[in-house]
Design a protein around this motif. Structure first.
Motif, PDB file in Angstrom:
ATOM      1  N   ILE A 173       0.830  -1.206   0.000  1.00 23.27           N
ATOM      2  CA  ILE A 173       0.000   0.000   0.000  1.00 23.27           C
ATOM      3  C   ILE A 173       0.866   1.257   0.000  1.00 23.27           C
ATOM      4  N   LYS A 230       2.577   1.636  -3.352  1.00 21.32           N
ATOM      5  CA  LYS A 230       1.662   2.087  -4.406  1.00 21.32           C
ATOM      6  C   LYS A 230       1.284   3.554  -4.247  1.00 21.32           C
ATOM      7  N   SER A 231       1.290   4.036  -3.000  1.00 18.05           N
ATOM      8  CA  SER A 231       0.937   5.443  -2.825  1.00 18.05           C
ATOM      9  C   SER A 231       2.067   6.351  -3.307  1.00 18.05           C
ATOM     10  N   TYR A 250       2.265   4.831 -11.950  1.00 19.63           N
ATOM     11  CA  TYR A 250       2.472   3.719 -12.891  1.00 19.63           C
ATOM     12  C   TYR A 250       1.686   3.963 -14.161  1.00 19.63           C
ATOM     13  N   PHE A 308     -11.242  10.400  -9.718  1.00 18.93           N
ATOM     14  CA  PHE A 308     -11.348   9.057  -9.123  1.00 18.93           C
ATOM     15  C   PHE A 308      -9.983   8.590  -8.603  1.00 18.93           C
ATOM     16  N   ILE A 309      -8.967   8.751  -9.419  1.00 16.99           N
ATOM     17  CA  ILE A 309      -7.617   8.368  -8.988  1.00 16.99           C
ATOM     18  C   ILE A 309      -7.209   9.178  -7.762  1.00 16.99           C
ATOM     19  N   GLU A 360      -9.136  10.529  -5.503  1.00 17.44           N
ATOM     20  CA  GLU A 360      -9.879  10.073  -4.319  1.00 17.44           C
ATOM     21  C   GLU A 360      -9.294   8.789  -3.756  1.00 17.44           C
ATOM     22  N   LEU A 361      -8.912   7.888  -4.656  1.00 25.46           N
ATOM     23  CA  LEU A 361      -8.320   6.629  -4.186  1.00 25.46           C
ATOM     24  C   LEU A 361      -6.998   6.891  -3.468  1.00 25.46           C
ATOM     25  N   ASN A 362      -6.373   8.026  -3.776  1.00 25.22           N
ATOM     26  CA  ASN A 362      -5.127   8.380  -3.119  1.00 25.22           C
ATOM     27  C   ASN A 362      -5.342   9.385  -1.992  1.00 25.22           C
ATOM     28  N   GLY A 363      -6.598   9.489  -1.568  1.00 29.00           N
ATOM     29  CA  GLY A 363      -6.899  10.354  -0.435  1.00 29.00           C
ATOM     30  C   GLY A 363      -6.883  11.831  -0.759  1.00 29.00           C
ATOM     31  N   GLU A 412      -1.990  11.576 -14.697  1.00 20.93           N
ATOM     32  CA  GLU A 412      -2.297  10.788 -13.504  1.00 20.93           C
ATOM     33  C   GLU A 412      -1.113  10.790 -12.529  1.00 20.93           C
ATOM     34  N   LYS A 416      -1.043  12.152  -8.538  1.00 18.19           N
ATOM     35  CA  LYS A 416      -0.510  11.447  -7.379  1.00 18.19           C
ATOM     36  C   LYS A 416       0.719  12.148  -6.823  1.00 18.19           C
ATOM     37  N   GLN A 471      -9.563   2.116   3.616  1.00 14.46           N
ATOM     38  CA  GLN A 471      -9.430   3.314   2.810  1.00 14.46           C
ATOM     39  C   GLN A 471      -9.861   3.021   1.377  1.00 14.46           C
ATOM     40  N   VAL A 511     -14.951   5.337  -1.997  1.00 15.65           N
ATOM     41  CA  VAL A 511     -14.715   5.831  -3.357  1.00 15.65           C
ATOM     42  C   VAL A 511     -15.192   4.810  -4.384  1.00 15.65           C
ATOM     43  N   ALA A 557      -3.163  -0.674  -8.699  1.00 19.02           N
ATOM     44  CA  ALA A 557      -1.899   0.037  -8.581  1.00 19.02           C
ATOM     45  C   ALA A 557      -2.060   1.255  -7.669  1.00 19.02           C
ATOM     46  N   PRO A 568      -3.162   2.929  -3.914  1.00 19.70           N
ATOM     47  CA  PRO A 568      -2.936   2.439  -2.551  1.00 19.70           C
ATOM     48  C   PRO A 568      -4.207   1.960  -1.850  1.00 19.70           C
TER      49      PRO A 568
END
Ligand SMILES: Nc1ncnc2c1ncn2[C@@H]1O[C@H](COP(=O)(O)OP(=O)(O)OP(=O)(O)O)[C@@H](O)[C@H]1O
Ligand SMILES: [Mg+2]
Lengths: 250, 318
Positions: A75, A78-79, A83, A102-103, A105-108, A150, A154, B2, B6, B104, B106
């Motif tokens: 995790i 990946k953060s 990639y 969306f990307i 949000e997935l990364n906070g 992207e 990130k 987490q 989403v 890919a 987190p």
């Protein structure tokens, strides 16, 4: 290179049902460096990247990315890594802004900070005017640039770019390579890049690694490889000659 | 966890904008409306001049209309909704290459399945609740009867059981979408399982019962009971049977036992009501709980298998 190693592998190996895809490779990439991964189809480049990302488990050997073990800490790894995958993998029904949101949000990342970053990322890769278009309607080159956007969302310090120029026309290829180099320079981004375009790689990569059938047959600055393999000094070689030499030997 | 919110939100938005969902919803709404309307008319006609029996409102859901009672309809076609919502959950993303993009990022792998499953459950809940609301409203209009408090409770419990039941099928579909790379294959596999449990298990149960208990003369009571037990045990391996038994007790209190749903006309129901008192709500719930636990258990098992397979899978599509 005397900068600290951002990526380091030791005897990294991956077997798929007995057949070896990546065979005991060891290499390291320093901070801010652009490392070119070369090799024919099926050499194991993508597999290596997947192992470094923690998306595939190595059969043996170890890898470290920014000091983290991708197997134990996927995790966190990946953060930190951006990639750009071979086949892009965007949702065709979203538009660029929705995809990046969306990307994010997935990364906070959300709210106005996210919107701001999305806007500037799209501008940086030259997609601002097509931001509202569905990705389904994007050309290959636009998708690839969206992939770079992207990475900016990130704000990755390490980027794995798997064939970022695949299927691009010569002009788009040049612009893509310039963009990558610029990002690496401005943000001190460490880039691991796989490609088949030897003269492009030669232009922007500080060092290259040549993979053939899962083994890393050579790595280092191109000058050195040229001298070792061809016995000629800088300015006289092309990467293509070096590569073909290794390829014929394998 | 987490990222689960989403994924959940994205998935829900996808469902809402998909034609697939709109078509299912239209279909279900149509059938339930027609059924409820006809049942309502039927009941009203037959009730003219007769004293009102208890739980008349629930008959809207249990009495057969054109062909099916609404409860039977949900038992039979509800699984299809779950399967249709889930059969391409993972393999579509794998084929489009978006799965590796997702992984890919987190987030943990199980977050992907959980988020998608929960979005499906939300979808199912929305569908069922709105159908029940529509029928309730129609019942009020056509029959002019206000449901009693107990009837409302029973309908609520029925809703919960139904949501769990259809969610189980959603879980099966998601499992297949993990196992099979091709969406067509997973759709077919899901369909096969549905047909197996809808038709084969009940037929197989009686065949097995006959085979195991042997040819029993009707006079041998013990043997007949034994045979009936075997049939029932085999039938209970079917989630469909679990569900129909559980809901029958809840929504049809006059039955008193968890017999299979044979279509009964409203008059039959009424005449039964004359001879036997209804099962109290608390008793009905007690009967239902084991069935409910079994339904939840098989859903969890299905999920556990999904996790195990998904965690070990190579990300790369071959
Ligand atoms: N899921 C898999 N199962 C079995 N073998 C696999 C799997 N994925 C990759 N391989 C094998 O691993 C080897 C390395 O593949 P990889 O994709 O890493 O090569 P590559 O260098 O990225 O090639 P290309 O330039 O074509 O992208 C190949 O021989 C391939 O057949
Ligand atoms: Mg590759």
């Amino acid at each position: 290179m005397n900068t600290p190693a951002i990526i380091e592998t030791h005897e990294l190996t991956k077997k798929y049902n007995g057949s070896v895809a990546v065979d005991h490779i060891s290499f390291s990439v320093g901070e801010g460096e652009i490392f070119g991964f070369l090799g024919p189809n099926g050499a194991g480049k993508t597999t290596t990247l997947l192992m470094l990302l923690g998306l595939t488990e190595p059969t043996s050997g170890t890898a470290r990315v920014m000091g983290l073990d991708p197997v134990r800490d996927p995790i966190k790894v990946k953060s930190k890594i951006g990639y750009l995958q071979e086949n892009m993998g965007f949702y065709p029904d979203l538009n660029a802004v929705q995809m990046l949101r969306f990307i994010g949000e997935l990364n906070g990342l959300s709210g106005s900070r996210a919107e701001e970053r999305i806007r500037s990322a799209l501008e940086a890769v030259g997609l601002a005017s097509e931001a509202e278009k569905k990705i389904r309607a994007y050309s290959r080159g636009m998708r690839q640039r969206l992939g770079l956007a992207e990475l900016l969302i990130k704000d990755s310090r390490v980027a794995f770019l798997d064939e970022p120029t695949l299927g691009l026309d010569p002009d788009a290829t040049n612009r893509m390579m310039d963009l990558i180099e610029q990002l690496s320079r401005e943000r001190k981004m460490t880039v691991l890049l796989s490609s088949h375009l030897l003269n492009q790689v030669q232009k922007i990569c500080h060092r290259v690694g040549i993979m053939i059938k899962g083994r890393m047959v050579a790595q280092g600055p191109m000058d050195r490889l040229a001298k070792e393999k061809l016995g000629i000094g800088p300015e006289q070689y092309t990467l293509e000659e070096i590569y073909m030499k290794y390829f014929q030997e394998a | 966890m987490q990222g689960i919110k989403v994924i959940f939100r994205k998935e829900l938005a996808d469902h809402f904008s998909s034609y697939r969902f709109i078509i299912i919803f239209a279909l279900i709404a149509m059938v339930s409306l027609i059924t409820a309307y006809m049942v309502g008319l039927n009941i009203r006609q037959q009730l003219e001049g007769v004293a009102k029996p208890r739980f008349i409102f629930l008959m809207l859901f249990t009495a057969p209309g054109a062909m099916f009672s609404l409860v039977q309809f949900v038992a039979f076609f509800g699984p299809l909704v779950g399967l249709i919502l889930g059969f391409d959950t993972i393999n579509r993303e794998r084929n489009e290459g978006t799965l590796s993009k997702l992984l890919a990022q987190p987030i943990y792998r199980d977050v992907v399945i959980n988020g998608k499953f929960l979005a499906g459950v939300a979808m199912i809940s929305i569908m069922l609740v709105s159908i029940v609301l529509v029928i309730t409203g129609l019942g009020l209009l056509v029959m002019g009867i206000v449901p009693g408090l107990e009837e409302i409770w029973r309908i609520l419990i029925y809703l919960v059981i139904s949501i769990i039941y259809i969610s189980f099928w959603l879980g099966v579909a998601i499992l297949f979408s993990i196992i099979f790379r091709s969406t067509a294959t997973s759709a077919l596999a899901a369909l096969a399982v549905w047909i197996f449990f809808s038709f084969f298990v009940s037929i197989g149960a009686s065949i097995l019962g006959n085979a195991l208990a042997g040819d029993t003369p009707q006079s041998d009571t013990a043997a007949v009971v034994r045979q009936a037990r075997i049939v029932k045990a085999v039938q209970l391996t079917s989630p469909m049977k679990l569900y129909t038994d559980a809901t029958a007790t809840i929504i049809d209190p006059m039955r008193k036992s968890t017999r299979s749903i044979v279509s009964m006309g409203p008059m039959e129901n009424l005449s039964m009501a004359r001879f036997s008192g209804p099962l109290p709500l608390s008793q009905s719930i007690l009967i239902v709980i084991p069935y409910l636990i079994s339904l939840v258990a098989i859903t969890i098992i299905c999920f556990a298998v999904s996790y195990m397979v998904f965690m070990r899978q190579e990300i790369r599509s071959m």
